[in-house]
Design a protein around this motif. Structure first.
Motif, PDB file in Angstrom:
ATOM      1  N   LEU A   1      76.487  39.171  36.698  1.00 29.21           N
ATOM      2  CA  LEU A   1      76.420  39.138  38.158  1.00 29.21           C
ATOM      3  C   LEU A   1      75.361  40.104  38.656  1.00 29.21           C
ATOM      4  O   LEU A   1      75.404  41.302  38.346  1.00 29.21           O
ATOM      5  N   GLU A   2      74.408  39.573  39.409  1.00 27.78           N
ATOM      6  CA  GLU A   2      73.375  40.399  40.025  1.00 27.78           C
ATOM      7  C   GLU A   2      73.704  40.555  41.505  1.00 27.78           C
ATOM      8  O   GLU A   2      73.712  39.580  42.255  1.00 27.78           O
ATOM      9  N   LEU A   3      73.994  41.772  41.911  1.00 25.56           N
ATOM     10  CA  LEU A   3      74.383  42.052  43.293  1.00 25.56           C
ATOM     11  C   LEU A   3      73.141  42.343  44.126  1.00 25.56           C
ATOM     12  O   LEU A   3      72.302  43.164  43.750  1.00 25.56           O
ATOM     13  N   LYS A   4      73.036  41.680  45.264  1.00 22.23           N
ATOM     14  CA  LYS A   4      71.899  41.859  46.167  1.00 22.23           C
ATOM     15  C   LYS A   4      72.422  42.368  47.517  1.00 22.23           C
ATOM     16  O   LYS A   4      72.844  41.590  48.374  1.00 22.23           O
ATOM     17  N   PRO A   5      72.435  43.686  47.708  1.00 19.41           N
ATOM     18  CA  PRO A   5      72.933  44.237  48.969  1.00 19.41           C
ATOM     19  C   PRO A   5      71.929  44.059  50.099  1.00 19.41           C
ATOM     20  O   PRO A   5      70.936  44.781  50.184  1.00 19.41           O
TER      21      PRO A   5
ATOM     22  N   THR B   1      73.693  33.258  34.990  1.00 18.83           N
ATOM     23  CA  THR B   1      73.461  34.325  35.963  1.00 18.83           C
ATOM     24  C   THR B   1      74.031  33.928  37.319  1.00 18.83           C
ATOM     25  O   THR B   1      73.799  32.818  37.802  1.00 18.83           O
ATOM     26  N   MET B   2      74.792  34.818  37.901  1.00 17.39           N
ATOM     27  CA  MET B   2      75.324  34.651  39.258  1.00 17.39           C
ATOM     28  C   MET B   2      74.665  35.696  40.139  1.00 17.39           C
ATOM     29  O   MET B   2      74.731  36.895  39.858  1.00 17.39           O
ATOM     30  N   VAL B   3      74.010  35.258  41.202  1.00 19.23           N
ATOM     31  CA  VAL B   3      73.369  36.153  42.165  1.00 19.23           C
ATOM     32  C   VAL B   3      74.197  36.125  43.445  1.00 19.23           C
ATOM     33  O   VAL B   3      74.528  35.044  43.943  1.00 19.23           O
ATOM     34  N   MET B   4      74.534  37.286  43.984  1.00 20.41           N
ATOM     35  CA  MET B   4      75.376  37.330  45.175  1.00 20.41           C
ATOM     36  C   MET B   4      74.759  38.250  46.225  1.00 20.41           C
ATOM     37  O   MET B   4      74.615  39.451  46.021  1.00 20.41           O
ATOM     38  N   PHE B   5      74.377  37.668  47.365  1.00 18.76           N
ATOM     39  CA  PHE B   5      73.888  38.431  48.505  1.00 18.76           C
ATOM     40  C   PHE B   5      75.082  38.817  49.377  1.00 18.76           C
ATOM     41  O   PHE B   5      75.904  37.964  49.739  1.00 18.76           O
ATOM     42  N   ILE B   6      75.160  40.095  49.726  1.00 21.18           N
ATOM     43  CA  ILE B   6      76.261  40.586  50.547  1.00 21.18           C
ATOM     44  C   ILE B   6      75.732  41.511  51.634  1.00 21.18           C
ATOM     45  O   ILE B   6      74.638  42.064  51.524  1.00 21.18           O
TER      46      ILE B   6
ATOM     47  N   GLY C   1      72.682  49.310  36.741  1.00 21.35           N
ATOM     48  CA  GLY C   1      72.221  49.270  38.124  1.00 21.35           C
ATOM     49  C   GLY C   1      73.069  48.320  38.957  1.00 21.35           C
ATOM     50  O   GLY C   1      74.278  48.489  39.084  1.00 21.35           O
ATOM     51  N   LEU C   2      72.444  47.302  39.507  1.00 19.31           N
ATOM     52  CA  LEU C   2      73.131  46.324  40.356  1.00 19.31           C
ATOM     53  C   LEU C   2      73.518  45.062  39.583  1.00 19.31           C
ATOM     54  O   LEU C   2      73.789  44.028  40.190  1.00 19.31           O
ATOM     55  N   THR C   3      73.549  45.161  38.255  1.00 29.19           N
ATOM     56  CA  THR C   3      73.936  44.025  37.420  1.00 29.19           C
ATOM     57  C   THR C   3      75.208  44.345  36.653  1.00 29.19           C
ATOM     58  O   THR C   3      75.328  45.415  36.049  1.00 29.19           O
ATOM     59  N   LEU C   4      76.151  43.412  36.678  1.00 27.00           N
ATOM     60  CA  LEU C   4      77.431  43.559  35.996  1.00 27.00           C
ATOM     61  C   LEU C   4      77.539  42.500  34.904  1.00 27.00           C
ATOM     62  O   LEU C   4      77.315  41.319  35.154  1.00 27.00           O
TER      63      LEU C   4
END
Length: 279
Positions: free
Chosen positions: A148-152, A113-118, A102-105
Protein backbone atom coordinates in the motif's frame (compact mmCIF):
# COMPACT_ATOMS: atom_id res chain seq x y z
CA UNK A 1 -18.55 8.78 12.25
CA UNK A 2 -17.35 5.67 14.10
CA UNK A 3 -16.10 6.30 17.59
CA UNK A 4 -12.69 5.27 18.83
CA UNK A 5 -14.31 2.39 20.72
CA UNK A 6 -16.08 1.15 17.62
CA UNK A 7 -12.86 1.39 15.64
CA UNK A 8 -11.07 -0.75 18.19
CA UNK A 9 -13.79 -3.40 18.12
CA UNK A 10 -13.63 -3.58 14.34
CA UNK A 11 -9.87 -4.03 14.34
CA UNK A 12 -10.02 -6.72 16.98
CA UNK A 13 -12.52 -8.67 14.88
CA UNK A 14 -10.29 -8.38 11.81
CA UNK A 15 -13.30 -7.99 9.52
CA UNK A 16 -15.16 -4.99 8.18
CA UNK A 17 -18.64 -4.41 9.61
CA UNK A 18 -21.52 -3.13 7.54
CA UNK A 19 -20.54 0.33 6.43
CA UNK A 20 -22.66 3.29 7.54
CA UNK A 21 -24.44 5.40 4.91
CA UNK A 22 -22.12 7.41 2.65
CA UNK A 23 -21.12 10.82 3.93
CA UNK A 24 -22.04 13.67 1.62
CA UNK A 25 -20.01 16.84 1.52
CA UNK A 26 -20.70 20.21 -0.05
CA UNK A 27 -20.07 20.24 -3.76
CA UNK A 28 -19.21 16.54 -3.85
CA UNK A 29 -20.62 13.38 -5.31
CA UNK A 30 -22.06 10.64 -3.15
CA UNK A 31 -19.68 9.26 -0.57
CA UNK A 32 -16.55 11.22 -1.48
CA UNK A 33 -15.03 14.40 -0.11
CA UNK A 34 -14.52 16.45 -3.26
CA UNK A 35 -11.83 19.03 -3.89
CA UNK A 36 -12.82 22.63 -4.45
CA UNK A 37 -12.01 23.54 -8.09
CA UNK A 38 -10.10 26.57 -6.81
CA UNK A 39 -7.81 24.27 -4.83
CA UNK A 40 -7.27 22.04 -7.86
CA UNK A 41 -6.37 25.11 -9.89
CA UNK A 42 -3.70 25.99 -7.34
CA UNK A 43 -2.33 22.46 -7.20
CA UNK A 44 -2.28 21.83 -10.93
CA UNK A 45 -1.72 25.27 -12.34
CA UNK A 46 1.93 24.89 -13.31
CA UNK A 47 4.71 27.12 -12.04
CA UNK A 48 2.43 30.01 -11.11
CA UNK A 49 0.24 27.60 -9.15
CA UNK A 50 3.25 26.20 -7.33
CA UNK A 51 4.29 29.70 -6.27
CA UNK A 52 0.80 30.42 -4.98
CA UNK A 53 0.70 27.06 -3.20
CA UNK A 54 4.02 27.75 -1.48
CA UNK A 55 2.71 31.11 -0.27
CA UNK A 56 -0.47 29.49 1.03
CA UNK A 57 1.48 26.76 2.82
CA UNK A 58 3.74 29.38 4.38
CA UNK A 59 0.70 31.29 5.60
CA UNK A 60 -0.81 28.23 7.31
CA UNK A 61 2.51 27.18 8.79
CA UNK A 62 3.27 24.18 6.61
CA UNK A 63 6.60 25.62 5.46
CA UNK A 64 8.92 27.32 7.90
CA UNK A 65 7.99 28.08 11.45
CA UNK A 66 9.39 26.59 14.62
CA UNK A 67 10.19 22.94 15.18
CA UNK A 68 9.19 23.24 18.84
CA UNK A 69 5.64 23.52 20.12
CA UNK A 70 5.62 20.21 22.02
CA UNK A 71 3.51 20.61 25.18
CA UNK A 72 5.27 20.15 28.49
CA UNK A 73 5.00 16.63 29.81
CA UNK A 74 4.84 14.94 26.41
CA UNK A 75 6.99 11.79 26.43
CA UNK A 76 9.99 11.86 24.13
CA UNK A 77 9.24 8.37 22.81
CA UNK A 78 5.67 7.27 22.12
CA UNK A 79 4.22 4.40 24.12
CA UNK A 80 0.92 2.71 24.86
CA UNK A 81 -0.32 3.49 28.36
CA UNK A 82 -3.31 4.96 30.16
CA UNK A 83 -2.70 8.37 28.55
CA UNK A 84 -2.75 7.03 24.97
CA UNK A 85 -5.51 8.20 22.65
CA UNK A 86 -8.44 5.84 21.90
CA UNK A 87 -7.64 3.10 19.41
CA UNK A 88 -3.86 3.34 19.76
CA UNK A 89 -3.28 -0.18 21.12
CA UNK A 90 -5.38 -1.86 18.44
CA UNK A 91 -3.76 0.16 15.67
CA UNK A 92 -0.36 -0.91 16.97
CA UNK A 93 -1.50 -4.54 16.84
CA UNK A 94 -2.94 -4.17 13.34
CA UNK A 95 0.35 -3.05 11.80
CA UNK A 96 2.79 -4.94 14.04
CA UNK A 97 5.34 -6.92 12.06
CA UNK A 98 4.35 -5.56 8.63
CA UNK A 99 7.24 -3.90 6.78
CA UNK A 100 7.03 -0.14 6.42
CA UNK A 101 9.25 2.05 4.28
CA UNK A 102 8.25 5.67 4.48
CA UNK A 103 4.73 5.96 3.07
CA UNK A 104 4.66 2.36 1.81
CA UNK A 105 3.24 -0.55 3.80
CA UNK A 106 3.94 -4.19 2.95
CA UNK A 107 6.58 -6.29 1.23
CA UNK A 108 8.44 -4.36 -1.50
CA UNK A 109 8.04 -7.26 -3.96
CA UNK A 110 4.29 -7.70 -3.43
CA UNK A 111 2.65 -8.56 -6.78
CA UNK A 112 -0.09 -5.93 -6.46
CA UNK A 113 0.20 -2.23 -5.63
CA UNK A 114 -2.61 -0.29 -3.96
CA UNK A 115 -2.33 3.51 -4.07
CA UNK A 116 -4.56 5.47 -1.69
CA UNK A 117 -5.03 9.25 -1.75
CA UNK A 118 -6.33 10.64 1.54
CA UNK A 119 -6.95 13.92 3.31
CA UNK A 120 -6.38 13.44 7.02
CA UNK A 121 -9.42 15.47 8.06
CA UNK A 122 -11.73 13.90 5.47
CA UNK A 123 -14.57 12.05 7.28
CA UNK A 124 -15.08 9.68 4.33
CA UNK A 125 -11.41 8.69 4.52
CA UNK A 126 -11.89 8.05 8.22
CA UNK A 127 -14.87 5.83 7.46
CA UNK A 128 -12.86 3.80 4.93
CA UNK A 129 -9.85 3.52 7.25
CA UNK A 130 -11.97 2.24 10.13
CA UNK A 131 -14.41 -0.03 8.30
CA UNK A 132 -12.43 -1.40 5.34
CA UNK A 133 -8.67 -0.98 5.67
CA UNK A 134 -8.21 -3.48 8.54
CA UNK A 135 -9.65 -6.26 6.37
CA UNK A 136 -7.38 -5.30 3.46
CA UNK A 137 -4.37 -5.24 5.77
CA UNK A 138 -5.09 -8.66 7.26
CA UNK A 139 -6.20 -10.40 4.06
CA UNK A 140 -3.76 -8.98 1.52
CA UNK A 141 -1.00 -6.79 2.94
CA UNK A 142 0.15 -8.90 5.88
CA UNK A 143 0.46 -12.08 3.72
CA UNK A 144 2.60 -10.17 1.19
CA UNK A 145 0.08 -10.06 -1.66
CA UNK A 146 -0.34 -6.25 -1.72
CA UNK A 147 1.77 -3.25 -0.85
CA UNK A 148 0.00 0.00 0.00
CA UNK A 149 1.37 3.36 -1.08
CA UNK A 150 -0.17 6.17 0.97
CA UNK A 151 -0.55 9.55 -0.74
CA UNK A 152 -1.41 12.23 1.84
CA UNK A 153 -3.18 14.94 -0.12
CA UNK A 154 -4.38 18.19 1.45
CA UNK A 155 -7.20 20.32 0.10
CA UNK A 156 -9.95 20.68 2.72
CA UNK A 157 -8.28 23.37 4.81
CA UNK A 158 -5.37 24.42 7.00
CA UNK A 159 -5.86 21.46 9.36
CA UNK A 160 -5.23 19.19 6.36
CA UNK A 161 -1.86 20.79 5.65
CA UNK A 162 -0.77 20.69 9.29
CA UNK A 163 -1.72 17.05 9.67
CA UNK A 164 -0.12 16.07 6.37
CA UNK A 165 3.31 17.43 7.20
CA UNK A 166 3.22 15.61 10.56
CA UNK A 167 2.27 12.36 8.83
CA UNK A 168 5.11 12.74 6.35
CA UNK A 169 7.46 13.37 9.28
CA UNK A 170 6.20 10.17 10.95
CA UNK A 171 7.00 8.30 7.74
CA UNK A 172 10.71 9.06 8.22
CA UNK A 173 10.52 6.82 11.29
CA UNK A 174 8.43 4.21 9.42
CA UNK A 175 5.44 4.98 11.65
CA UNK A 176 3.13 6.69 9.15
CA UNK A 177 0.37 4.08 9.17
CA UNK A 178 0.14 3.83 12.96
CA UNK A 179 0.17 7.64 13.16
CA UNK A 180 -2.61 8.03 10.59
CA UNK A 181 -4.67 5.33 12.31
CA UNK A 182 -4.53 7.08 15.68
CA UNK A 183 -5.46 10.38 14.04
CA UNK A 184 -8.46 8.87 12.24
CA UNK A 185 -9.75 7.23 15.43
CA UNK A 186 -9.66 10.68 17.04
CA UNK A 187 -10.61 12.85 14.06
CA UNK A 188 -12.68 15.97 14.74
CA UNK A 189 -14.92 18.13 12.50
CA UNK A 190 -13.43 19.61 9.34
CA UNK A 191 -11.76 23.01 9.61
CA UNK A 192 -12.52 23.34 13.31
CA UNK A 193 -8.91 24.12 14.19
CA UNK A 194 -8.50 20.72 15.83
CA UNK A 195 -5.03 20.00 14.39
CA UNK A 196 -3.03 21.84 17.04
CA UNK A 197 0.48 21.14 18.28
CA UNK A 198 -1.12 19.65 21.38
CA UNK A 199 -3.21 17.24 19.30
CA UNK A 200 -0.25 16.31 17.11
CA UNK A 201 1.80 15.63 20.24
CA UNK A 202 -0.95 13.41 21.69
CA UNK A 203 -1.17 11.42 18.47
CA UNK A 204 2.60 11.05 18.23
CA UNK A 205 2.94 10.04 21.88
CA UNK A 206 0.36 7.30 21.26
CA UNK A 207 2.52 5.59 18.61
CA UNK A 208 4.91 3.09 20.17
CA UNK A 209 8.56 3.88 19.52
CA UNK A 210 7.99 7.17 17.71
CA UNK A 211 10.43 9.96 18.61
CA UNK A 212 8.17 12.96 19.18
CA UNK A 213 10.75 15.80 19.06
CA UNK A 214 12.22 14.28 15.90
CA UNK A 215 8.79 14.29 14.26
CA UNK A 216 8.11 17.90 15.26
CA UNK A 217 11.45 19.04 13.85
CA UNK A 218 11.01 17.09 10.60
CA UNK A 219 7.64 18.72 9.84
CA UNK A 220 9.36 21.87 8.67
CA UNK A 221 12.12 20.49 6.47
CA UNK A 222 12.54 20.99 2.75
CA UNK A 223 12.25 17.24 2.29
CA UNK A 224 8.76 17.27 3.80
CA UNK A 225 7.71 20.12 1.52
CA UNK A 226 9.06 18.29 -1.52
CA UNK A 227 7.19 15.08 -0.69
CA UNK A 228 3.96 17.02 -0.22
CA UNK A 229 4.43 18.67 -3.61
CA UNK A 230 5.11 15.31 -5.24
CA UNK A 231 1.78 14.05 -3.92
CA UNK A 232 0.03 17.16 -5.24
CA UNK A 233 1.63 16.69 -8.66
CA UNK A 234 0.68 13.00 -8.74
CA UNK A 235 -2.91 13.76 -7.75
CA UNK A 236 -3.10 16.25 -10.61
CA UNK A 237 -1.54 13.80 -13.09
CA UNK A 238 -3.91 11.00 -12.04
CA UNK A 239 -6.97 13.26 -12.16
CA UNK A 240 -7.75 12.84 -8.47
CA UNK A 241 -10.64 15.11 -7.45
CA UNK A 242 -11.62 13.75 -4.04
CA UNK A 243 -10.70 11.48 -1.17
CA UNK A 244 -10.43 8.65 -0.54
CA UNK A 245 -9.28 7.58 -4.01
CA UNK A 246 -7.93 4.03 -4.38
CA UNK A 247 -6.00 2.76 -7.38
CA UNK A 248 -4.96 -0.87 -7.95
CA UNK A 249 -2.35 -2.28 -10.33
CA UNK A 250 -0.49 -5.55 -10.83
CA UNK A 251 3.26 -5.71 -11.39
CA UNK A 252 4.50 -2.88 -13.59
CA UNK A 253 0.99 -1.88 -14.62
CA UNK A 254 -0.08 1.67 -13.80
CA UNK A 255 -2.62 1.47 -10.96
CA UNK A 256 -6.18 2.37 -11.96
CA UNK A 257 -9.01 3.93 -9.97
CA UNK A 258 -11.39 1.23 -8.70
CA UNK A 259 -14.49 3.43 -8.56
CA UNK A 260 -16.60 5.59 -10.81
CA UNK A 261 -15.92 9.35 -10.78
CA UNK A 262 -17.39 11.04 -7.72
CA UNK A 263 -17.82 7.84 -5.71
CA UNK A 264 -15.83 6.62 -2.74
CA UNK A 265 -14.38 3.10 -2.84
CA UNK A 266 -16.17 0.27 -1.08
CA UNK A 267 -14.49 -2.74 0.47
CA UNK A 268 -16.04 -4.99 -2.17
CA UNK A 269 -14.75 -2.82 -5.03
CA UNK A 270 -11.23 -2.75 -3.63
CA UNK A 271 -11.03 -6.46 -2.83
CA UNK A 272 -12.52 -7.40 -6.21
CA UNK A 273 -9.91 -5.23 -7.97
CA UNK A 274 -7.14 -6.83 -5.91
CA UNK A 275 -8.39 -10.34 -6.64
CA UNK A 276 -8.53 -9.57 -10.36
CA UNK A 277 -5.00 -8.16 -10.24
CA UNK A 278 -3.77 -11.25 -8.43
CA UNK A 279 -5.33 -13.38 -11.17
Amino acid sequence: MPSGKRARQQRQQGVAPKAPPPVRSKGGGPGMRRADPKVLAIVGGGLAGVVVLVLVLWAVGVIGGKSSGIPSGTPTIGRIDASSLPGAADIQALYKGIPQNGLTLGKPDAPVTMVMFIDLQCPVCQQFEVTSLPTIVQKYIRPGKVKLELKPWAFIGSDSFKARKALIAASYQNKAFEWAGVLYDNQQPENSGWVTDSMLAQISASVTGLNVPQLFAARNTQQTTQIAKQVDDLANADGVTGTPTVLIGAGAQKPKDVTAPGSSPTLNEVTSAIDNALG
